[in-house]
Design a protein around this motif. Structure first.
Motif, PDB file in Angstrom:
ATOM      1  N   THR A  58       4.224  -5.891   3.513  1.00  0.00           N
ATOM      2  CA  THR A  58       3.092  -6.477   4.233  1.00  0.00           C
ATOM      3  C   THR A  58       2.371  -5.389   5.034  1.00  0.00           C
ATOM      4  N   CYS A  59       3.130  -4.488   5.638  1.00  0.00           N
ATOM      5  CA  CYS A  59       2.506  -3.369   6.367  1.00  0.00           C
ATOM      6  C   CYS A  59       1.700  -2.488   5.417  1.00  0.00           C
ATOM      7  N   ALA A  60       2.256  -2.234   4.237  1.00  0.00           N
ATOM      8  CA  ALA A  60       1.550  -1.410   3.253  1.00  0.00           C
ATOM      9  C   ALA A  60       0.217  -2.047   2.874  1.00  0.00           C
ATOM     10  N   GLN A  61       0.222  -3.341   2.616  1.00  0.00           N
ATOM     11  CA  GLN A  61      -1.021  -4.009   2.234  1.00  0.00           C
ATOM     12  C   GLN A  61      -2.045  -3.986   3.361  1.00  0.00           C
ATOM     13  N   VAL A  62      -1.589  -4.172   4.590  1.00  0.00           N
ATOM     14  CA  VAL A  62      -2.514  -4.157   5.725  1.00  0.00           C
ATOM     15  C   VAL A  62      -3.089  -2.750   5.932  1.00  0.00           C
ATOM     16  N   LEU A  63      -2.228  -1.736   5.865  1.00  0.00           N
ATOM     17  CA  LEU A  63      -2.697  -0.363   6.048  1.00  0.00           C
ATOM     18  C   LEU A  63      -3.747   0.017   5.007  1.00  0.00           C
ATOM     19  N   LYS A  64      -3.509  -0.385   3.754  1.00  0.00           N
ATOM     20  CA  LYS A  64      -4.429   0.007   2.678  1.00  0.00           C
ATOM     21  C   LYS A  64      -5.592  -0.968   2.531  1.00  0.00           C
ATOM     22  N   GLY A  65      -5.292  -2.259   2.558  1.00  0.00           N
ATOM     23  CA  GLY A  65      -6.338  -3.245   2.291  1.00  0.00           C
ATOM     24  C   GLY A  65      -7.259  -3.519   3.459  1.00  0.00           C
ATOM     25  N   VAL A  66      -6.720  -3.455   4.667  1.00  0.00           N
ATOM     26  CA  VAL A  66      -7.526  -3.751   5.860  1.00  0.00           C
ATOM     27  C   VAL A  66      -8.071  -2.465   6.478  1.00  0.00           C
ATOM     28  N   TYR A  67      -7.171  -1.504   6.743  1.00  0.00           N
ATOM     29  CA  TYR A  67      -7.578  -0.280   7.443  1.00  0.00           C
ATOM     30  C   TYR A  67      -7.991   0.847   6.493  1.00  0.00           C
ATOM     31  N   GLN A  68      -7.667   0.710   5.238  1.00  0.00           N
ATOM     32  CA  GLN A  68      -8.075   1.676   4.205  1.00  0.00           C
ATOM     33  C   GLN A  68      -7.679   3.111   4.563  1.00  0.00           C
ATOM     34  N   VAL A  69      -6.405   3.279   4.939  1.00  0.00           N
ATOM     35  CA  VAL A  69      -5.935   4.624   5.278  1.00  0.00           C
ATOM     36  C   VAL A  69      -6.119   5.557   4.082  1.00  0.00           C
ATOM     37  N   LYS A  70      -6.307   6.832   4.372  1.00  0.00           N
ATOM     38  CA  LYS A  70      -6.586   7.817   3.330  1.00  0.00           C
ATOM     39  C   LYS A  70      -5.444   7.920   2.328  1.00  0.00           C
ATOM     40  N   THR A  71      -4.229   8.037   2.853  1.00  0.00           N
ATOM     41  CA  THR A  71      -3.048   8.141   1.994  1.00  0.00           C
ATOM     42  C   THR A  71      -1.956   7.237   2.543  1.00  0.00           C
TER      43      THR A  71
END
Length: 342
Positions: A180-193
């Protein structure tokens, strides 16, 4: 004549799970009664079952991830709410202590959590405060609605570290909370890596499906060695594996000026040096439960920024709860989020 009793999943004492008949609850003032339709199994449910949760009181109807329909309201609640599809925030707070006054009801001085300190949602009916029952739009399926609570954990921890599109984020653990953290980091915050670390290949494959750019198996080669070979220094580190040994390593691998957050409840000592934190001016956070994050999670699901279907793996009838928890505990390869149907 309508029945006045319901079936519920009760932990009588550690390692004793019963399907027990209880009286159907009546909603008190400012409460609604939920006819439960789906519930999710969490690690803390297993911990209560096995006697490893220091906050649990027995006997206890467990369950803090659940979804259903309001079928009755108490005094002070608009009767138009009857029929609403709702997900339930399990955090019960006083509303006036210092933490509550600054927007942190998740660490209220008299905090109670449904399914832990008081009876929860693994029952056919449950009465909860009306303000804890969040309406679910018709565009969100029942199966996705029941995952709002675990995603609220990710919403809470990520809110502390303020991710940006410039960040290299690393998540320890590819279980439910790590994903869930991975999805939020990438899908919501769009972290670079986005990097996810685990020791089970099948979990790492699921992490890739949830947006990880790099997955690392640290079962054979230590993580610091692998990151050094890749020339990567994470600027955000989240510990969703919750082992006390991780904190020192997280600080070691983190970039200067990084943000690190932990979620574990181990009482074991974590050995950390001040120098390793201060020399890089690392910001260290902890995160517990969620501080009224349900509305934003519901919006994230509705706008497809996160996809709960990627973590759903098993479904059991609630009367088979013992088998469901056993599957959760033993099947690390194929099992992520288990749903109980009511």
């Amino acid at each position: 004549m309508k029945s006045t009793v319901m079936k519920s999943i009760v932990i009588k004492e550690p390692n004793t799970l019963l399907i027990e008949e209880r009286a159907i609850p009546e909603p008190a003032e400012n409460q609604v009664r939920i006819k439960v339709q789906l519930a999710g199994i969490c690690g803390s449910d297993s911990h209560i079952y096995r006697g490893h949760n220091p906050f649990a009181k027995y006997p206890r109807i467990i369950g803090h991830e659940f979804f259903g329909v309001i079928d009755k309201v108490g005094d002070g609640v608009n009767s138009k709410r009857i029929g609403e599809r709702v997900s339930i925030d399990p955090v019960l707070s006083c509303g006036h202590c210092y933490p509550c006054s600054i927007g942190k009801p998740n660490v209220c001085e008299t905090l109670e959590v449904l399914g832990v300190h008081t009876d929860g949602g693994f029952a056919e009916y449950v009465a909860v405060p009306a303000d804890n029952a969040y309406p679910i739009p018709d565009t969100i399926t029942d199966e996705c609605a029941v995952t709002v609570e675990p995603y609220s954990i990710a919403a809470n921890v990520t809110s502390h570290v303020h991710p940006t599109k410039e960040d290299v984020a690393l998540v320890y653990g590819a279980g439910t909370i790590g994903l869930t953290c991975a999805q939020v980091l990438k899908g919501v915050y769009q972290v670079k890596t986005l990097i996810v670390v685990d020791r089970v290949a099948e979990r790492l494959a699921r992490a890739t499906a949830c947006g990880a750019d790099i997955v690392i198996d640290n079962s054979q080669i230590p993580l610091p060695e692998q990151l050094k070979a890749l020339n990567i220094r994470p600027t955000v580190v989240l510990d969703a594996a919750c082992h006390p040994s991780i904190l020192q390593e997280a600080i070691l691998i983190a970039s200067p000026a990084a943000r690190v957050s932990i979620m574990g409840f181990s009482s074991e000592v974590s050995s950390v040096t001040q120098q390793s934190i201060t020399s890089k001016e690392i910001a260290l956070f902890s995160s517990r439960l969620n501080a009224k994050k349900f509305p934003e999670v519901i919006d994230w699901i509705a706008t497809h920024k996160i996809d709960p279907t990627k973590i759903l793996t098993h479904k059991f009838v609630f009367t088979d709860a013992q088998d469901a928890i056993s599957t959760f505990e033993k099947d690390q390869k194929t099992c992520c989020k288990i749903l109980l149907t009511f």
